[in-house]
Write a protein that holds these residues in place. Structure first.
Motif, PDB file in Angstrom:
ATOM      1  N   ILE A   1      12.742   9.729   0.318  1.00 46.45           N
ATOM      2  CA  ILE A   1      12.521   9.945  -1.106  1.00 46.45           C
ATOM      3  C   ILE A   1      13.594  10.886  -1.642  1.00 46.45           C
ATOM      4  CG2 ILE A   1      10.033   9.498  -1.031  1.00 46.45           C
ATOM      5  CD1 ILE A   1       9.564  12.511  -0.892  1.00 46.45           C
ATOM      6  N   LEU A   2      13.818  10.830  -2.945  1.00 40.19           N
ATOM      7  CA  LEU A   2      14.809  11.716  -3.550  1.00 40.19           C
ATOM      8  C   LEU A   2      14.380  13.174  -3.448  1.00 40.19           C
ATOM      9  CD1 LEU A   2      15.846   9.778  -6.768  1.00 40.19           C
ATOM     10  CD2 LEU A   2      17.242  10.188  -4.733  1.00 40.19           C
ATOM     11  N   THR A   3      15.353  14.056  -3.349  1.00 39.17           N
ATOM     12  CA  THR A   3      15.066  15.484  -3.317  1.00 39.17           C
ATOM     13  C   THR A   3      14.356  15.905  -4.600  1.00 39.17           C
ATOM     14  OG1 THR A   3      17.270  15.892  -4.208  1.00 39.17           O
ATOM     15  CG2 THR A   3      17.015  16.098  -1.822  1.00 39.17           C
ATOM     16  N   GLY A   4      13.679  17.023  -4.515  1.00 36.78           N
ATOM     17  CA  GLY A   4      12.990  17.559  -5.684  1.00 36.78           C
ATOM     18  C   GLY A   4      11.485  17.526  -5.561  1.00 36.78           C
TER      19      GLY A   4
ATOM     20  N   ALA B   1       7.138   8.274  -7.970  1.00 42.45           N
ATOM     21  CA  ALA B   1       8.124   7.192  -7.923  1.00 42.45           C
ATOM     22  C   ALA B   1       7.567   5.979  -8.654  1.00 42.45           C
ATOM     23  CB  ALA B   1       8.428   6.826  -6.469  1.00 42.45           C
ATOM     24  N   THR B   2       8.438   5.172  -9.215  1.00 40.59           N
ATOM     25  CA  THR B   2       7.975   3.947  -9.856  1.00 40.59           C
ATOM     26  C   THR B   2       7.864   2.840  -8.821  1.00 40.59           C
ATOM     27  OG1 THR B   2      10.188   3.165 -10.382  1.00 40.59           O
ATOM     28  CG2 THR B   2       9.104   4.574 -12.029  1.00 40.59           C
ATOM     29  N   LEU B   3       6.933   1.942  -9.057  1.00 43.74           N
ATOM     30  CA  LEU B   3       6.754   0.805  -8.158  1.00 43.74           C
ATOM     31  C   LEU B   3       8.048   0.000  -8.044  1.00 43.74           C
ATOM     32  CD1 LEU B   3       4.755  -0.754  -6.412  1.00 43.74           C
ATOM     33  CD2 LEU B   3       4.139  -2.066  -8.437  1.00 43.74           C
ATOM     34  N   GLU B   4       8.740  -0.152  -9.159  1.00 42.52           N
ATOM     35  CA  GLU B   4       9.976  -0.930  -9.182  1.00 42.52           C
ATOM     36  C   GLU B   4      11.067  -0.328  -8.295  1.00 42.52           C
ATOM     37  OE1 GLU B   4       8.329   0.123 -11.939  1.00 42.52           O
ATOM     38  OE2 GLU B   4       7.424  -1.802 -12.435  1.00 42.52           O
ATOM     39  N   SER B   5      10.985   0.954  -8.033  1.00 39.49           N
ATOM     40  CA  SER B   5      12.026   1.598  -7.232  1.00 39.49           C
ATOM     41  C   SER B   5      11.753   1.538  -5.725  1.00 39.49           C
ATOM     42  CB  SER B   5      12.198   3.054  -7.671  1.00 39.49           C
ATOM     43  OG  SER B   5      11.037   3.804  -7.346  1.00 39.49           O
ATOM     44  N   CYS B   6      10.565   1.123  -5.340  1.00 38.97           N
ATOM     45  CA  CYS B   6      10.194   1.091  -3.915  1.00 38.97           C
ATOM     46  C   CYS B   6      10.749  -0.155  -3.239  1.00 38.97           C
ATOM     47  CB  CYS B   6       8.675   1.104  -3.767  1.00 38.97           C
ATOM     48  SG  CYS B   6       7.870   2.593  -4.378  1.00 38.97           S
TER      49      CYS B   6
ATOM     50  N   ASP C   1       0.837  -1.207   0.000  1.00 41.86           N
ATOM     51  CA  ASP C   1       0.000   0.000   0.000  1.00 41.86           C
ATOM     52  C   ASP C   1       0.875   1.262   0.000  1.00 41.86           C
ATOM     53  OD1 ASP C   1      -2.366  -1.429   0.016  1.00 41.86           O
ATOM     54  OD2 ASP C   1      -2.725  -1.179   2.171  1.00 41.86           O
ATOM     55  N   ILE C   2       1.907   1.260   0.804  1.00 41.31           N
ATOM     56  CA  ILE C   2       2.806   2.416   0.879  1.00 41.31           C
ATOM     57  C   ILE C   2       3.530   2.609  -0.449  1.00 41.31           C
ATOM     58  CG2 ILE C   2       4.861   3.346   2.019  1.00 41.31           C
ATOM     59  CD1 ILE C   2       3.805   1.974   4.623  1.00 41.31           C
ATOM     60  N   HIS C   3       3.931   1.520  -1.087  1.00 40.51           N
ATOM     61  CA  HIS C   3       4.570   1.633  -2.411  1.00 40.51           C
ATOM     62  C   HIS C   3       3.626   2.328  -3.381  1.00 40.51           C
ATOM     63  CE1 HIS C   3       7.472  -2.020  -1.719  1.00 40.51           C
ATOM     64  NE2 HIS C   3       7.591  -1.086  -0.789  1.00 40.51           N
ATOM     65  N   HIS C   4       2.363   1.923  -3.377  1.00 42.19           N
ATOM     66  CA  HIS C   4       1.370   2.557  -4.260  1.00 42.19           C
ATOM     67  C   HIS C   4       1.222   4.048  -3.930  1.00 42.19           C
ATOM     68  CE1 HIS C   4      -2.224   3.219  -6.620  1.00 42.19           C
ATOM     69  NE2 HIS C   4      -2.815   3.671  -5.530  1.00 42.19           N
TER      70      HIS C   4
ATOM     71  N   PRO D   1      22.538  13.952  -5.594  1.00 35.64           N
ATOM     72  CA  PRO D   1      23.962  13.786  -5.968  1.00 35.64           C
ATOM     73  C   PRO D   1      24.693  12.748  -5.114  1.00 35.64           C
ATOM     74  CG  PRO D   1      23.409  16.111  -5.746  1.00 35.64           C
ATOM     75  CD  PRO D   1      22.239  15.327  -5.225  1.00 35.64           C
ATOM     76  N   ASN D   2      24.171  12.429  -3.953  1.00 32.41           N
ATOM     77  CA  ASN D   2      24.858  11.511  -3.048  1.00 32.41           C
ATOM     78  C   ASN D   2      24.170  10.162  -2.914  1.00 32.41           C
ATOM     79  OD1 ASN D   2      27.051  13.229  -2.267  1.00 32.41           O
ATOM     80  ND2 ASN D   2      25.509  14.462  -1.234  1.00 32.41           N
ATOM     81  N   TYR D   3      23.118   9.922  -3.666  1.00 28.55           N
ATOM     82  CA  TYR D   3      22.426   8.636  -3.635  1.00 28.55           C
ATOM     83  C   TYR D   3      22.846   7.841  -4.864  1.00 28.55           C
ATOM     84  CZ  TYR D   3      18.713   5.146  -3.550  1.00 28.55           C
ATOM     85  OH  TYR D   3      18.019   3.964  -3.513  1.00 28.55           O
ATOM     86  N   HIS D   4      23.416   6.679  -4.654  1.00 26.75           N
ATOM     87  CA  HIS D   4      23.940   5.870  -5.744  1.00 26.75           C
ATOM     88  C   HIS D   4      23.249   4.518  -5.728  1.00 26.75           C
ATOM     89  CE1 HIS D   4      27.046   8.918  -6.094  1.00 26.75           C
ATOM     90  NE2 HIS D   4      27.157   8.832  -4.781  1.00 26.75           N
ATOM     91  N   LYS D   5      22.792   4.070  -6.885  1.00 28.10           N
ATOM     92  CA  LYS D   5      22.068   2.804  -6.969  1.00 28.10           C
ATOM     93  C   LYS D   5      22.416   2.137  -8.289  1.00 28.10           C
ATOM     94  CE  LYS D   5      17.362   1.122  -7.632  1.00 28.10           C
ATOM     95  NZ  LYS D   5      15.949   1.511  -7.660  1.00 28.10           N
ATOM     96  N   VAL D   6      22.511   0.824  -8.240  1.00 27.65           N
ATOM     97  CA  VAL D   6      22.663   0.025  -9.449  1.00 27.65           C
ATOM     98  C   VAL D   6      21.672  -1.129  -9.343  1.00 27.65           C
ATOM     99  CG1 VAL D   6      24.523  -1.427  -8.536  1.00 27.65           C
ATOM    100  CG2 VAL D   6      24.292  -1.135 -10.988  1.00 27.65           C
ATOM    101  N   THR D   7      21.033  -1.446 -10.441  1.00 32.32           N
ATOM    102  CA  THR D   7      20.130  -2.593 -10.483  1.00 32.32           C
ATOM    103  C   THR D   7      20.758  -3.621 -11.396  1.00 32.32           C
ATOM    104  OG1 THR D   7      18.229  -1.145 -10.144  1.00 32.32           O
ATOM    105  CG2 THR D   7      17.787  -3.343 -10.998  1.00 32.32           C
ATOM    106  N   ALA D   8      20.966  -4.811 -10.908  1.00 35.74           N
ATOM    107  CA  ALA D   8      21.609  -5.867 -11.693  1.00 35.74           C
ATOM    108  C   ALA D   8      20.653  -7.037 -11.856  1.00 35.74           C
ATOM    109  CB  ALA D   8      22.891  -6.322 -11.002  1.00 35.74           C
ATOM    110  N   GLY D   9      20.842  -7.778 -12.908  1.00 37.01           N
ATOM    111  CA  GLY D   9      20.081  -9.003 -13.117  1.00 37.01           C
ATOM    112  C   GLY D   9      18.787  -8.876 -13.800  1.00 37.01           C
TER     113      GLY D   9
END
Length: 118
Positions: free
Chosen positions: A67-70, A34-39, A23-26, A110-118
């Motif tokens: 959440i990201l700034t902006g 935000a995208t569901l995939e990013s939650c 529910d919170i993701h939605h 600028p300080n949040y770094h993420k990589v999605t693999a697979g």
């Protein structure tokens, strides 16, 4: 992003935190774009707590939502209110003294770094 932590006292062991997390993701999608995939949500059971007067009857659930700034203050406020309403509606398993809280924080882009693999 968003990074979400649901921390709860043992009073809520029977709550369906998976459903609440979804529910919170939605709500993050609706209020921040935000995208569901990013939650992602971590559910943390806290056994050692001291709340208020220290009575073992005192219970708590806290949602720390980053959440990201902006996002505007209006978006953050709407998200916080919606998440709190969802939590109150979902957490009816314990009717003793309880505190249900939400904090919306920001991840600095600028300080949040993420990589999605697979």
């Amino acid at each position: 992003m968003p990074q979400i932590t649901l921390e709860h006292s043992t009073h809520f062991d029977n709550a369906d935190f998976r459903a609440l997390a979804l529910d919170i993701h939605h709500l993050c999608e609706v209020h921040t774009g935000a995208t569901l995939e990013s939650c992602k949500t971590r559910i943390v059971r806290a056994e050692d707590l001291v709340i208020a007067d220290g009575s073992p009857a005192q219970a708590m659930v806290h949602c720390d939502l980053r959440i990201l700034t902006g996002r505007t203050q209006e978006q953050k406020t709407a998200l916080g209110q919606a998440v709190q309403q969802a939590m109150v509606a979902a957490l009816t398993q314990y009717d003793g003294p309880r505190q249900i809280s939400v904090e919306i924080g920001e991840l600095d882009k600028p300080n949040y770094h993420k990589v999605t693999a697979g």
